[in-house]
Write an enzyme that holds these catalytic residues in place. Structure first.
Site, PDB file in Angstrom:
ATOM      1  N   LYS A 101       0.827  -1.203   0.000  1.00  0.00           N
ATOM      2  CA  LYS A 101       0.000   0.000   0.000  1.00  0.00           C
ATOM      3  C   LYS A 101       0.862   1.255   0.000  1.00  0.00           C
ATOM      4  CE  LYS A 101      -4.106   2.022   2.070  1.00  0.00           C
ATOM      5  NZ  LYS A 101      -5.255   1.788   2.990  1.00  0.00           N
ATOM      6  N   GLU A 187      -8.517   2.067  13.550  1.00  0.00           N
ATOM      7  CA  GLU A 187      -9.766   2.352  12.844  1.00  0.00           C
ATOM      8  C   GLU A 187     -10.867   1.452  13.390  1.00  0.00           C
ATOM      9  OE1 GLU A 187     -11.047   3.048   8.279  1.00  0.00           O
ATOM     10  OE2 GLU A 187     -10.447   0.994   8.745  1.00  0.00           O
ATOM     11  N   ALA A 199     -21.784  -5.197   2.552  1.00  0.00           N
ATOM     12  CA  ALA A 199     -20.366  -4.901   2.345  1.00  0.00           C
ATOM     13  C   ALA A 199     -19.567  -6.170   2.082  1.00  0.00           C
ATOM     14  CB  ALA A 199     -19.803  -4.159   3.561  1.00  0.00           C
TER      15      ALA A 199
END
Length: 256
Positions: A101, A187, A199
């Site tokens: 990432k 998070e 989702a």
């Protein structure tokens, strides 16, 4: 067991990309410079080792926030007649995923930069029955004095274009180590069962089709998102038959 540090072993694809990235920042290095290539490889492996150590802190952060959520859940289940928390899951990015990432986003391959730019290294997902419970849980967590709310993204009030709904919080928790304290961001995603089901299906289809999802499946997902929203609204209207409202639910302010 394969010794990944053994001399002459084939480079993993990620290591090749790390070395290429490091070499691109050096104008005085040629492709034929094998000594320099070996040094860059050593640096890439050292960076990976640093990331592995860093991830320990984030795992500790997950443990701290998970404990808080577990205590709230146990309190409601043992003292009250109703618990807003149905399921809890945790996730920690792997070293490979975190470095991948960082490369994709052009983040400097240094620990301070990675910590500053990548905010979803540690994650906790809380699933509940009603939309009002989502905000109730967020309020309870935000009110804890040793948690600092860094960011709120309310995808329930403002769904993503693809229909995704959830409340995302980034909270900072102190982790007390033997010689110092680490402030670790975690998070926390809070959503209803209907939101979570949608989702999960969307994630599986997106992973399968990447950026080429068939139009009829995309349309089905859009309609499913609408149905999930309607279901949450209907369940909300039935909520008072399950439990009376106990707090005034005010959505948290969305921050960037």
């Amino acid at each position: 067991m394969i010794d990944d540090t053994a001399p002459g072993r084939p480079l993993h694809d990620l290591e090749r990309r790390l070395v290429a990235h490091m070499a691109s920042a050096r104008t005085d290095v040629t492709a034929a410079d094998l000594d320099e290539a070996e040094a860059l490889l050593t640096r890439s492996r050292a960076l990976r080792d640093e990331v592995v150590r860093l991830l320990k802190y984030y795992q500790f952060g997950i443990d701290e926030v998970s404990t808080k959520i577990h205590i709230l859940r146990q309190e409601f289940e043992s003292i009250h007649d109703y618990s807003p928390i149905e399921h809890v899951r945790t996730r920690l990015k792997s070293a490979e995923s975190l470095l991948e990432k960082s490369l994709r986003r052009g983040v400097a391959l240094e620990i301070p930069a990675i910590r500053a730019e990548i905010r979803d290294i540690a994650g906790i997902r809380v699933t509940c029955s009603f939309v009002s419970d989502v905000y109730w849980i967020a309020q309870m967590l935000s009110a804890q004095p040793d948690l600092r709310l860094l960011q709120t993204k309310d995808y329930i009030a403002h769904p993503k274009p693809n229909g995704y709904r959830s409340l995302h919080l980034i909270v900072e928790v102190p982790v007390f180590l033997s010689q110092h304290v680490e402030q670790v961001p975690v998070e926390v995603q809070i959503r209803t069962i209907a939101m979570d089901f949608w989702a999960s299906v969307e994630h599986k289809l997106s992973y399968k089709y990447r950026s080429a999802m068939p139009a009829h499946l995309a349309a089905e997902l859009d309609d499913a998102a609408r149905v999930a929203t309607e279901l949450d609204a209907r369940m909300g209207r039935l909520r008072d038959e399950v439990r009376p409202p106990t707090v005034e639910i005010v959505p948290p302010v969305t921050t960037d």
